[in-house]
Design a protein around this motif. Structure first.
Motif, mmCIF file in Angstrom:
data_model
loop_
_atom_site.group_PDB
_atom_site.id
_atom_site.type_symbol
_atom_site.label_atom_id
_atom_site.label_comp_id
_atom_site.label_asym_id
_atom_site.label_seq_id
_atom_site.Cartn_x
_atom_site.Cartn_y
_atom_site.Cartn_z
ATOM 1 N N VAL A 31 0.863 -1.187 0.000
ATOM 2 C CA VAL A 31 0.000 0.000 0.000
ATOM 3 C C VAL A 31 0.898 1.236 0.000
ATOM 4 C CG1 VAL A 31 -1.895 1.193 1.147
ATOM 5 C CG2 VAL A 31 -1.760 -1.300 1.235
ATOM 6 N N VAL A 32 1.277 1.663 -1.189
ATOM 7 C CA VAL A 32 2.212 2.764 -1.363
ATOM 8 C C VAL A 32 1.790 3.608 -2.570
ATOM 9 C CG1 VAL A 32 4.177 1.557 -0.344
ATOM 10 C CG2 VAL A 32 3.722 1.301 -2.790
ATOM 11 N N PRO A 33 2.220 4.861 -2.619
ATOM 12 C CA PRO A 33 2.831 5.623 -1.520
ATOM 13 C C PRO A 33 1.771 6.057 -0.521
ATOM 14 C CG PRO A 33 2.541 7.043 -3.409
ATOM 15 C CD PRO A 33 2.087 5.675 -3.845
ATOM 16 N N ARG A 34 2.195 6.262 0.718
ATOM 17 C CA ARG A 34 1.283 6.696 1.765
ATOM 18 C C ARG A 34 1.656 8.113 2.191
ATOM 19 N NH1 ARG A 34 3.248 1.942 3.443
ATOM 20 N NH2 ARG A 34 4.203 2.803 5.320
ATOM 21 N N PRO A 35 0.672 9.020 2.251
ATOM 22 C CA PRO A 35 0.971 10.369 2.738
ATOM 23 C C PRO A 35 1.351 10.308 4.210
ATOM 24 C CG PRO A 35 -1.389 10.071 2.558
ATOM 25 C CD PRO A 35 -0.755 8.838 1.964
ATOM 26 N N ILE A 36 2.029 11.327 4.675
ATOM 27 C CA ILE A 36 2.524 11.342 6.053
ATOM 28 C C ILE A 36 1.805 12.423 6.855
ATOM 29 C CG2 ILE A 36 4.556 11.654 7.522
ATOM 30 C CD1 ILE A 36 6.223 10.846 4.992
ATOM 31 N N ALA A 37 1.202 12.009 7.958
ATOM 32 C CA ALA A 37 0.607 12.957 8.904
ATOM 33 C C ALA A 37 1.641 13.213 9.996
ATOM 34 C CB ALA A 37 -0.667 12.377 9.496
ATOM 35 N N TRP A 38 2.185 14.410 10.013
ATOM 36 C CA TRP A 38 3.138 14.812 11.062
ATOM 37 C C TRP A 38 2.292 15.500 12.115
ATOM 38 C CZ3 TRP A 38 7.788 18.599 10.014
ATOM 39 C CH2 TRP A 38 8.829 18.327 10.920
ATOM 40 N N ALA A 51 4.908 13.851 16.024
ATOM 41 C CA ALA A 51 5.256 12.502 15.578
ATOM 42 C C ALA A 51 4.628 12.211 14.219
ATOM 43 C CB ALA A 51 4.791 11.468 16.604
ATOM 44 N N PRO A 52 5.352 11.483 13.350
ATOM 45 C CA PRO A 52 4.829 11.170 12.012
ATOM 46 C C PRO A 52 4.105 9.822 11.965
ATOM 47 C CG PRO A 52 7.169 10.646 12.109
ATOM 48 C CD PRO A 52 6.774 11.132 13.481
ATOM 49 N N TYR A 53 3.040 9.785 11.137
ATOM 50 C CA TYR A 53 2.262 8.561 10.940
ATOM 51 C C TYR A 53 1.917 8.439 9.459
ATOM 52 C CZ TYR A 53 1.737 8.831 15.980
ATOM 53 O OH TYR A 53 1.999 8.905 17.327
ATOM 54 N N SER A 54 2.251 7.292 8.875
ATOM 55 C CA SER A 54 1.914 7.092 7.462
ATOM 56 C C SER A 54 0.696 6.205 7.264
ATOM 57 C CB SER A 54 3.110 6.499 6.703
ATOM 58 O OG SER A 54 3.402 5.191 7.146
ATOM 59 N N PHE A 55 0.104 5.715 8.337
ATOM 60 C CA PHE A 55 -1.224 5.114 8.243
ATOM 61 C C PHE A 55 -2.200 6.276 8.373
ATOM 62 C CE2 PHE A 55 0.226 0.751 10.035
ATOM 63 C CZ PHE A 55 0.784 0.445 8.803
ATOM 64 N N PHE A 56 -2.435 6.973 7.256
ATOM 65 C CA PHE A 56 -3.118 8.268 7.279
ATOM 66 C C PHE A 56 -3.799 8.530 5.952
ATOM 67 C CE2 PHE A 56 -2.256 12.708 5.746
ATOM 68 C CZ PHE A 56 -3.329 13.317 6.380
ATOM 69 N N GLY A 57 -4.937 9.213 5.990
ATOM 70 C CA GLY A 57 -5.587 9.594 4.749
ATOM 71 C C GLY A 57 -6.754 10.531 4.974
ATOM 72 N N LEU A 58 -7.201 11.164 3.880
ATOM 73 C CA LEU A 58 -8.393 11.998 3.871
ATOM 74 C C LEU A 58 -9.579 11.098 3.562
ATOM 75 C CD1 LEU A 58 -9.658 14.907 3.843
ATOM 76 C CD2 LEU A 58 -9.247 14.888 1.372
ATOM 77 N N MET A 59 -10.577 11.090 4.432
ATOM 78 C CA MET A 59 -11.684 10.148 4.308
ATOM 79 C C MET A 59 -12.947 10.752 3.715
ATOM 80 S SD MET A 59 -10.473 7.267 5.363
ATOM 81 C CE MET A 59 -8.898 7.742 4.651
ATOM 82 N N GLY A 60 -13.049 12.063 3.622
ATOM 83 C CA GLY A 60 -14.240 12.702 3.076
ATOM 84 C C GLY A 60 -14.184 14.196 3.305
ATOM 85 N N THR A 61 -15.151 14.911 2.717
ATOM 86 C CA THR A 61 -15.136 16.368 2.814
ATOM 87 C C THR A 61 -16.455 16.978 3.270
ATOM 88 O OG1 THR A 61 -15.693 16.545 0.452
ATOM 89 C CG2 THR A 61 -13.347 16.579 1.033
ATOM 90 N N VAL A 93 -2.487 18.169 11.828
ATOM 91 C CA VAL A 93 -1.766 17.329 10.880
ATOM 92 C C VAL A 93 -0.931 18.238 9.992
ATOM 93 C CG1 VAL A 93 -1.960 15.757 8.924
ATOM 94 C CG2 VAL A 93 -3.491 15.505 10.891
ATOM 95 N N ASN A 94 0.371 18.171 10.157
ATOM 96 C CA ASN A 94 1.293 18.944 9.334
ATOM 97 C C ASN A 94 1.778 18.060 8.192
ATOM 98 O OD1 ASN A 94 1.777 21.341 11.376
ATOM 99 N ND2 ASN A 94 1.988 19.458 12.551
ATOM 100 N N LEU A 95 1.631 18.512 6.965
ATOM 101 C CA LEU A 95 2.100 17.731 5.832
ATOM 102 C C LEU A 95 3.582 17.984 5.616
ATOM 103 C CD1 LEU A 95 -0.989 18.058 3.487
ATOM 104 C CD2 LEU A 95 -0.421 16.263 5.120
ATOM 105 N N VAL A 96 4.270 16.984 5.103
ATOM 106 C CA VAL A 96 5.739 16.980 5.096
ATOM 107 C C VAL A 96 6.284 17.232 3.697
ATOM 108 C CG1 VAL A 96 7.795 15.652 5.665
ATOM 109 C CG2 VAL A 96 5.709 15.356 7.021
ATOM 110 N N SER A 97 7.002 18.320 3.540
ATOM 111 C CA SER A 97 7.682 18.613 2.285
ATOM 112 C C SER A 97 9.039 17.918 2.270
ATOM 113 C CB SER A 97 7.878 20.121 2.117
ATOM 114 O OG SER A 97 8.757 20.611 3.122
ATOM 115 N N ALA A 98 9.660 17.877 1.095
ATOM 116 C CA ALA A 98 10.978 17.254 0.980
ATOM 117 C C ALA A 98 11.989 17.952 1.891
ATOM 118 C CB ALA A 98 11.440 17.289 -0.474
#
Length: 224
Positions: A31-38, A51-61, A93-98
């Motif tokens: 299951v890749v790539p996974r976005p990172i929730a910092w 702390a970072p977590y890659s078991f993360f996603g947007l579920m709806g709006t 949830v802070n999104l992680v740039s390169a």
């Protein structure tokens, strides 16, 4: 791809029969790539946990909902993030740039509970607007959230949070009035596998979604 295409050889795994480490190794590689929730939270003494977590996603709006899964420490106790949020608690949830990948990786270190990762690593913070929890100042996008439900299945804990506010770096906005975001400008990274492999989001391609009529025309089908 057509129904007549040969089916490639595959291996079936009985996931329920595997051990937890085996499931982790196998599924995180698939299951890749996974976005990172910092995720930033506030401890009882006001210290900022990060702390970072890659078991993360947007579920709806409607409403906007994110989900992430903070696990437990090796001794079986919840990680600080889960303890700090609790029922109805706030988090960001802070999104992680390169550019932030190195600092994000440092905060994955198993620091003692009383030592906040943001201060230890030297991550600059900025105040929240809809929540009391600070955000990572240099994160290109940050979601201010409030816990609405936590679902526990066995030892898997999934925190659902309603997104109350969004911070977006100005250079990623092509047209603020039209809500047009230059996603590429965020330069986010994602997780591959379960250990130390990541990916950029720089190599992209576009596929236009078709109407049913367009799909039929592309297949050479005609109206009955």
């Amino acid at each position: 791809m057509t129904p007549e295409a040969p089916v490639p050889a595959s291996e079936h795994f009985d996931v329920a029969a595997l051990s937890a480490p085996q499931r982790y190794k196998l599924l995180t590689a698939v299951v890749v790539p996974r976005p990172i929730a910092w995720v930033s939270t506030l401890g009882p003494g006001g210290e900022v946990n990060l702390a970072p977590y890659s078991f993360f996603g947007l579920m709806g709006t409607d409403p906007a909902v994110v989900a992430f899964a903070p696990g437990n420490r090796p001794d079986g106790t919840p990680k600080d993030t889960a303890l700090h949020i609790g029922p109805g608690g706030e988090f960001t949830v802070n999104l992680v740039s390169a550019a932030l990948a190195g600092a994000m990786n440092e905060t994955a270190t198993d620091f003692p509970r009383e030592r906040g990762e943001a201060r230890a690593v030297g991550v600059a913070l900025a105040p929240g607007v809809r929540v009391a929890v600070p955000r990572v100042a240099l994160s290109p996008a940050a979601l201010e959230c409030r816990e609405v439900q936590t679902v526990t299945v066995g030892r898997t804990r999934v925190i659902l949070g309603e997104v109350l506010g969004l911070h977006l770096r100005a250079d990623a906005l092509a047209d603020a009035a039209r809500l047009h975001v230059e996603t590429a400008a965020l330069d986010l990274v994602g997780r591959l596998g379960g250990r130390g492999t990541y990916t950029y989001t720089r190599d992209t391609f576009d596929l236009e979604r078709m109407t049913y009529a367009e799909w039929r025309a592309g297949r050479g089908e005609t109206e009955d």
